[in-house]
Write an enzyme that holds these catalytic residues in place. Structure first.
Site, PDB file in Angstrom:
ATOM      1  N   ARG A 164      -1.985  10.393 -13.123  1.00 23.12           N
ATOM      2  CA  ARG A 164      -2.390   9.580 -11.953  1.00 23.12           C
ATOM      3  C   ARG A 164      -3.912   9.341 -11.952  1.00 23.12           C
ATOM      4  NH1 ARG A 164       2.192   9.576 -12.402  1.00 23.12           N
ATOM      5  NH2 ARG A 164       3.817   9.883 -10.846  1.00 23.12           N
ATOM      6  N   SER A 239       4.449   9.190  -2.957  1.00 22.89           N
ATOM      7  CA  SER A 239       3.873  10.547  -2.973  1.00 22.89           C
ATOM      8  C   SER A 239       2.481  10.506  -2.373  1.00 22.89           C
ATOM      9  CB  SER A 239       3.758  11.062  -4.401  1.00 22.89           C
ATOM     10  OG  SER A 239       5.000  10.960  -5.042  1.00 22.89           O
ATOM     11  N   GLU A 335      -3.192  11.609  -3.402  1.00 24.42           N
ATOM     12  CA  GLU A 335      -3.030  10.580  -4.436  1.00 24.42           C
ATOM     13  C   GLU A 335      -3.368   9.206  -3.850  1.00 24.42           C
ATOM     14  OE1 GLU A 335       0.800  10.512  -6.636  1.00 24.42           O
ATOM     15  OE2 GLU A 335       0.700   8.342  -6.405  1.00 24.42           O
TER      16      GLU A 335
HETATM   17  C1  LIG Z   1       7.997   4.017  -1.904  1.00 20.53           C
HETATM   18  C2  LIG Z   1       6.872   4.187  -2.903  1.00 20.53           C
HETATM   19  C3  LIG Z   1       7.128   4.787  -4.133  1.00 20.53           C
HETATM   20  C4  LIG Z   1       6.103   4.948  -5.076  1.00 20.53           C
HETATM   21  N1  LIG Z   1       6.397   5.530  -6.282  1.00 20.53           N
HETATM   22  C5  LIG Z   1       5.442   5.669  -7.228  1.00 20.53           C
HETATM   23  C6  LIG Z   1       5.756   6.243  -8.497  1.00 20.53           C
HETATM   24  O1  LIG Z   1       6.904   6.615  -8.771  1.00 20.53           O
HETATM   25  N2  LIG Z   1       4.763   6.388  -9.400  1.00 20.53           N
HETATM   26  C7  LIG Z   1       3.491   5.971  -9.138  1.00 20.53           C
HETATM   27  O2  LIG Z   1       2.640   6.121 -10.026  1.00 20.53           O
HETATM   28  N3  LIG Z   1       3.161   5.410  -7.950  1.00 20.53           N
HETATM   29  C8  LIG Z   1       4.097   5.253  -6.991  1.00 20.53           C
HETATM   30  N4  LIG Z   1       3.781   4.696  -5.773  1.00 20.53           N
HETATM   31  C9  LIG Z   1       2.382   4.317  -5.494  1.00 20.53           C
HETATM   32  C10 LIG Z   1       2.086   2.831  -5.776  1.00 20.53           C
HETATM   33  O3  LIG Z   1       3.258   2.076  -5.863  1.00 20.53           O
HETATM   34  C11 LIG Z   1       1.288   2.640  -7.050  1.00 20.53           C
HETATM   35  O4  LIG Z   1       0.105   3.397  -7.009  1.00 20.53           O
HETATM   36  C12 LIG Z   1       0.928   1.167  -7.291  1.00 20.53           C
HETATM   37  O5  LIG Z   1       0.368   1.015  -8.581  1.00 20.53           O
HETATM   38  C13 LIG Z   1      -0.049   0.629  -6.262  1.00 20.53           C
HETATM   39  O6  LIG Z   1      -0.161  -0.756  -6.476  1.00 20.53           O
HETATM   40  P1  LIG Z   1      -0.691  -1.728  -5.347  1.00 20.53           P
HETATM   41  O7  LIG Z   1      -0.861  -3.067  -5.993  1.00 20.53           O
HETATM   42  O8  LIG Z   1       0.173  -1.678  -4.166  1.00 20.53           O
HETATM   43  O9  LIG Z   1      -2.107  -1.055  -5.055  1.00 20.53           O
HETATM   44  P2  LIG Z   1      -3.002  -1.167  -3.754  1.00 20.53           P
HETATM   45  O10 LIG Z   1      -2.505  -0.182  -2.749  1.00 20.53           O
HETATM   46  O11 LIG Z   1      -3.156  -2.563  -3.321  1.00 20.53           O
HETATM   47  O12 LIG Z   1      -4.397  -0.635  -4.314  1.00 20.53           O
HETATM   48  C14 LIG Z   1      -4.569   0.694  -4.755  1.00 20.53           C
HETATM   49  C15 LIG Z   1      -6.037   0.901  -5.164  1.00 20.53           C
HETATM   50  O13 LIG Z   1      -6.357   0.109  -6.286  1.00 20.53           O
HETATM   51  C16 LIG Z   1      -7.404  -0.826  -5.998  1.00 20.53           C
HETATM   52  N5  LIG Z   1      -7.006  -2.073  -6.678  1.00 20.53           N
HETATM   53  C17 LIG Z   1      -5.890  -2.798  -6.428  1.00 20.53           C
HETATM   54  N6  LIG Z   1      -5.795  -3.805  -7.334  1.00 20.53           N
HETATM   55  C18 LIG Z   1      -6.875  -3.708  -8.142  1.00 20.53           C
HETATM   56  C19 LIG Z   1      -7.339  -4.459  -9.271  1.00 20.53           C
HETATM   57  N7  LIG Z   1      -6.641  -5.500  -9.776  1.00 20.53           N
HETATM   58  N8  LIG Z   1      -8.521  -4.103  -9.849  1.00 20.53           N
HETATM   59  C20 LIG Z   1      -9.217  -3.053  -9.366  1.00 20.53           C
HETATM   60  N9  LIG Z   1      -8.829  -2.299  -8.311  1.00 20.53           N
HETATM   61  C21 LIG Z   1      -7.659  -2.617  -7.716  1.00 20.53           C
HETATM   62  C22 LIG Z   1      -7.457  -0.900  -4.489  1.00 20.53           C
HETATM   63  O14 LIG Z   1      -8.757  -1.213  -4.025  1.00 20.53           O
HETATM   64  C23 LIG Z   1      -7.031   0.497  -4.075  1.00 20.53           C
HETATM   65  O15 LIG Z   1      -8.118   1.386  -4.136  1.00 20.53           O
HETATM   66  C24 LIG Z   1       4.785   4.501  -4.802  1.00 20.53           C
HETATM   67  C25 LIG Z   1       4.526   3.878  -3.565  1.00 20.53           C
HETATM   68  C26 LIG Z   1       5.559   3.717  -2.635  1.00 20.53           C
HETATM   69  C27 LIG Z   1       5.274   3.008  -1.335  1.00 20.53           C
END
Ligand SMILES: Cc1cc2nc3c(=O)[nH]c(=O)nc-3n(C[C@H](O)[C@H](O)[C@H](O)COP(=O)(O)OP(=O)(O)OC[C@H]3O[C@@H](n4cnc5c(N)ncnc54)[C@H](O)[C@@H]3O)c2cc1C
Length: 339
Positions: A164, A239, A335
């Site tokens: 992570r 998580s 996380e």
């Molecule tokens: C129900 C559920 C289950 C999940 N299961 C998992 C799992 O199994 N494994 C896992 O690893 N994660 C899991 N996650 C966490 C999440 O899905 C991941 O971390 C995902 O990659 C976040 O993507 P996002 O686009 O929504 O990020 P965001 O929440 O939009 O952003 C996260 C961070 O990244 C930054 N950011 C976003 N896009 C960019 C970019 N293009 N360039 C630079 N910075 C950026 C943002 O500023 C923020 O700090 C889960 C979440 C949920 C709600």
């Protein structure tokens, strides 16, 4: 592209927390992105990049410019008979991208089905599930360097992926925007990973003996749907904490007191499931005000009533951290990105 003022972010974070951005822009290409960044620089505004909002907790409204990355497009190039390079732009939805690859019979991402969020965010924390992480298939990503405003490329090694973790969460934090990501996927002779979690059992339930990558994806989706709350129904960010890794020495001290503690030795270190530690402290299913620990998975904090504030969720997570320290002497790390 329009820069909007006092924009609600309630539907743009999976916790469903009611906060707003002083300024908000949705960018569809590099030109838009550069324009929005320039706007922030001229007006001395802090910038927050947003993908699917599934790994952030807003504890307050954001006083700067939120830039929602909506860059779209997927392309591919065959390397040889067995392998293909697939590139997706940052704003592509992760799960839809995985499903598109599976429709084309490209293997490697099936265990990462149904993870919320966007492709551009996937390298940030090296998303992982069911024995697979993106580092296993990641080739490179293009980024915009916010200092030089030049486009650069990071290969797998340069991303310094860990559990992570990546360079983008550490020394590169706030310095780059990820624009697209390229994966190397198999077109033939797929290497299935079915040993992890309940995948095998799920495939047996389906009556499948010789699974395909599509079957593995279906099994993963089914397991996830049975255990994890759907953010569209109950606000959450998956998580909330990382699984802690402690020294073998520290682990053996804890194990003496709690012989049943689950553990995953990793060299000199031992990884412990955070969910187990939290559950042992009595948090599973416990609710305080609008916030609760999920009844099926203690590691997931939920906006139980839909009316929780980010501060309430944050304070709830602090109580969990404190009780795990008190009982086990182990400090959990969040996380989720706290804003
Ligand atoms: C129900 C559920 C289950 C999940 N299961 C998992 C799992 O199994 N494994 C896992 O690893 N994660 C899991 N996650 C966490 C999440 O899905 C991941 O971390 C995902 O990659 C976040 O993507 P996002 O686009 O929504 O990020 P965001 O929440 O939009 O952003 C996260 C961070 O990244 C930054 N950011 C976003 N896009 C960019 C970019 N293009 N360039 C630079 N910075 C950026 C943002 O500023 C923020 O700090 C889960 C979440 C949920 C709600």
């Amino acid at each position: 592209m329009k820069i909007q003022e006092n924009y609600s972010l309630k539907n743009l974070n999976t916790f469903g927390v009611e906060v707003s951005a002083k300024y908000f822009a949705e960018v569809k290409d590099l030109g838009d992105l550069k324009y929005a960044i320039e706007f922030a620089k001229i007006n001395h505004l802090e910038i927050l990049f947003l993908g699917g909002g599934s790994n952030v907790l807003f504890t307050k409204s954001f006083g700067g410019l939120v830039i929602k990355l909506d860059l779209k497009g997927i392309s591919e190039a065959f390397l040889n008979e067995d392998e293909v390079l697939v590139t997706a732009k940052a704003g592509e939805n992760w799960h839809e991208f995985v499903q598109l690859c599976l429709d084309k019979n490209y293997g490697g991402l099936e265990n990462l089905s149904l993870i919320p969020g966007n492709v551009g965010t996937s390298p940030m924390q090296n998303i992982g599930a069911y024995g697979t992480e993106i580092k296993d298939t990641f080739v490179n990503c293009k980024v915009l360097n916010l200092g030089s405003m030049q486009v650069e490329e990071f290969n797998n090694e340069e991303c310094r992926f860990g559990y992570r973790e990546s360079v983008f969460k550490r020394e590169g934090k706030g310095k780059y925007v990820i624009l697209d990501v390229t994966f190397k996927l198999s077109t033939e002779n797929h290497q299935l990973k079915t040993e992890y979690g309940a995948i095998k059992t799920e495939l047996e339930k389906f009556g499948i003996e010789n699974p395909t990558i599509q079957d593995v994806s279906r099994a993963v989706i089914s397991i996830r749907q049975s255990k994890l709350p759907d953010p569209k129904v109950t606000g959450n960010a998956g998580s909330f904490f990382k699984n802690p890794t402690v020294s073998a020495n520290q682990f053996s001290k804890v194990q003496k007191q709690y012989p049943q503690i689950p553990n995953y030795p990793n060299g000199e270190m031992v990884k412990i499931p955070a969910g187990w530690l939290i559950e042992q402290c009595g948090w599973k299913g416990k609710q305080i005000g609008n916030v609760a620990s999920h009844e099926l998975q203690a590691l997931v904090i939920v906006n139980k009533t839909g009316a929780a504030t980010g501060k309430e969720i944050y304070d709830f997570s602090t109580l969990i951290i404190e009780s795990v320290i008190e009982k086990f002497g182990i400090e959990l790390e969040r996380e989720v990105n706290i804003i």
